[in-house]
Write a protein that holds these residues in place. Sequence first.
Motif, PDB file in Angstrom:
ATOM      1  N   GLN A   1     -37.900 -36.622  43.847  1.00  0.00           N
ATOM      2  CA  GLN A   1     -38.639 -35.719  44.752  1.00  0.00           C
ATOM      3  C   GLN A   1     -37.828 -34.476  45.100  1.00  0.00           C
ATOM      4  O   GLN A   1     -38.380 -33.406  45.305  1.00  0.00           O
ATOM      5  N   LEU A   2     -36.482 -34.651  45.170  1.00  0.00           N
ATOM      6  CA  LEU A   2     -35.644 -33.498  45.481  1.00  0.00           C
ATOM      7  C   LEU A   2     -35.665 -32.502  44.325  1.00  0.00           C
ATOM      8  O   LEU A   2     -35.680 -31.292  44.520  1.00  0.00           O
TER       9      LEU A   2
ATOM     10  N   ALA B   1     -38.970 -30.867  44.571  1.00  0.00           N
ATOM     11  CA  ALA B   1     -38.967 -29.909  45.675  1.00  0.00           C
ATOM     12  C   ALA B   1     -38.191 -28.669  45.252  1.00  0.00           C
ATOM     13  O   ALA B   1     -38.618 -27.546  45.498  1.00  0.00           O
ATOM     14  N   GLY B   2     -37.043 -28.883  44.608  1.00  0.00           N
ATOM     15  CA  GLY B   2     -36.233 -27.762  44.148  1.00  0.00           C
ATOM     16  C   GLY B   2     -37.026 -26.850  43.241  1.00  0.00           C
ATOM     17  O   GLY B   2     -37.102 -25.638  43.472  1.00  0.00           O
TER      18      GLY B   2
ATOM     19  N   HIS C   1     -28.040 -25.649  42.771  1.00  0.00           N
ATOM     20  CA  HIS C   1     -28.536 -25.872  44.130  1.00  0.00           C
ATOM     21  C   HIS C   1     -29.050 -27.280  44.385  1.00  0.00           C
ATOM     22  O   HIS C   1     -29.206 -27.667  45.524  1.00  0.00           O
ATOM     23  N   VAL C   2     -29.342 -28.023  43.336  1.00  0.00           N
ATOM     24  CA  VAL C   2     -29.865 -29.366  43.563  1.00  0.00           C
ATOM     25  C   VAL C   2     -29.058 -30.433  42.814  1.00  0.00           C
ATOM     26  O   VAL C   2     -28.541 -31.366  43.419  1.00  0.00           O
TER      27      VAL C   2
ATOM     28  N   PRO D   1     -24.990 -30.506  43.998  1.00  0.00           N
ATOM     29  CA  PRO D   1     -24.776 -31.110  45.321  1.00  0.00           C
ATOM     30  C   PRO D   1     -25.316 -32.526  45.412  1.00  0.00           C
ATOM     31  O   PRO D   1     -24.737 -33.379  46.076  1.00  0.00           O
ATOM     32  N   GLY D   2     -26.403 -32.791  44.695  1.00  0.00           N
ATOM     33  CA  GLY D   2     -26.996 -34.120  44.751  1.00  0.00           C
ATOM     34  C   GLY D   2     -26.126 -35.185  44.101  1.00  0.00           C
ATOM     35  O   GLY D   2     -26.164 -36.346  44.489  1.00  0.00           O
TER      36      GLY D   2
ATOM     37  N   TRP E   1     -22.302 -33.055  55.228  1.00  0.00           N
ATOM     38  CA  TRP E   1     -23.517 -33.745  55.680  1.00  0.00           C
ATOM     39  C   TRP E   1     -23.359 -35.254  55.656  1.00  0.00           C
ATOM     40  O   TRP E   1     -24.200 -35.978  56.148  1.00  0.00           O
ATOM     41  N   ARG E   2     -22.287 -35.730  55.074  1.00  0.00           N
ATOM     42  CA  ARG E   2     -22.133 -37.177  54.932  1.00  0.00           C
ATOM     43  C   ARG E   2     -21.305 -37.738  56.080  1.00  0.00           C
ATOM     44  O   ARG E   2     -20.425 -37.087  56.605  1.00  0.00           O
TER      45      ARG E   2
END
Lengths: 275, 277
Positions: A169-170, A173-174, A187-188, A191-192, A268-269
């Motif tokens: 889904q990310l 979404a990206g 960008h996805v 980082p993912g 963020w973690r």
Amino acid sequence: MTTSNNPIRDEIERSTARSRRLRQRDLALGITTPIVLLILWQAASSTNLIDAKIFTPPSKIFATALTLIHNGILTHDLLITSLRLLIGFILGGAVGVGVGILLGIFRTLRAAFSPLFAALYAVPQIAVLPLLLVIFGIGETPKILTVAAVSFFVLEINAMAGVRSIDPQLLEAGSAYGAKGRRLFWHVLLPGSLPAIFTGLRVGVALALVVVTATEFVAANSGLGYLVWNSWQLFEPNAMYVGLITIALVGVILTGIVELISRRLMPWRGRNTRD
Amino acid sequence: MLKSVARMLPNLGERINKVTGEEQDWLVRANQITKVFTTNGQGILALEEVDLTLRQGSFTSLIGPSGCGKSTLLRIVGSIETPSRGSLDQRQSPRIAFVFQDHALFPWLTVLDNVAFGLKMAGIATKERYRRSQLWIERVGLAGFERTFPNALSGGMRQRLSIARAFVTEPDVLLMDEPMGALDEQTRLLIQEDLIRLWEETRKTVLLVTHSIDEAILLGDRVVIMSRRPGRIKTILEVDLERPRSLHTMTDPRFVALKDTIISDLHDEVMASMDLR
């Protein structure tokens, strides 16, 4: 009933104080335990309760460490091991991350290489050392390559898993919001997959240390592994302990560095998961 | 006005057989969409010859039993899935934004950067995209959380964030896939109210996929009901409740009557999958 607010506030304060006290106690215990053990060791071996020839008292180990630093042996061995470790780890790791990400993205590449790599990973990399010694002779290359090999496989596998584990889904979404091709990568995808890559770095750095030590046992006349191995052959347990402790410290420091970078890069973690 | 009519004319000529009077202001049109999925080597028919038209500035609710392919239809309308057969017409290549089922927020970006993502990809300058994002963050009530990461937000806040991320790109078409599915009842009511307000202010073309009959009627100009798999359009109902609407609209007798019609319409197809929601 006029003081009904105070008992509640008191209770909240008590609860905060209690949790703070518990945290401080945990910290104190963590530090105290090893110190107590060291003192017990010191006492037991200086009263000959345990064999002081094998379990030399910590005070003597410390003295030996000072001597080894003073005559430059320890610092030299530390430097040389660190170089082998870092060069091998960075080389192998960087290639591993790159290859892993590519395998994660491209199904064809994955189908072609992933089973092969998985099979090769199952071979303990240290077992390839003799072959590398035949090919390259007894220089630095085989040792660095062995470290690089283990780092490569650990990071390749983790980086690939990282890309594969990104929530589809990310990715959708990206691309739905205009990140396609290279921008989707930066960008996805990247980082993912960072969390998995850092898992790989943590495991990889520990394994790389194991491997560099092992290669130095058998195929070196310098380095911390050599120091430990040689101390066994000369029966100098003092120096052996110093070597072991230094190796442990290298491990702790490298893991700490990886941890530090991971916190910087992934703010963020681990924010909400502390309790 | 004349200009836009003129722009429509060639299209009218092409598709005169399909365009009926009231559908001249369509923005996206799905024609005879059939979709086959392959799972574990088995082909499954998800959608069968579905027609769906989104009128400019209208709010369409899509409702149907679980697994009937309504999400698939939404994804095909948004071009992130390709139909096996059939075609998709888009007028004036509209800008499309999504609100996904599980929000699909980027965990590595702060609230502000999540909202600004679409604008960044569109090449809008930093200052401008933060200004516009800030505006939407305030509109959905997330002011003060700009520097927070999504995993520190509650479910309702994440949903607001997801809505802000979609609205900030000023889309022509907004596609929402069960946006309220993961929320508790109170939060859902709040966000429904927000959505009514935001939509009545902006009048985007919206397609909302939902499980909830209430939600479908409350928000929609019309409710499209799908059959169970393979998904087909079963009925299309116009919602003749005036705007502005609020949660109180749900007690309007016309609302209740409509709800009753939909319940009978969906009958056993939906009751099994939905009466507990």
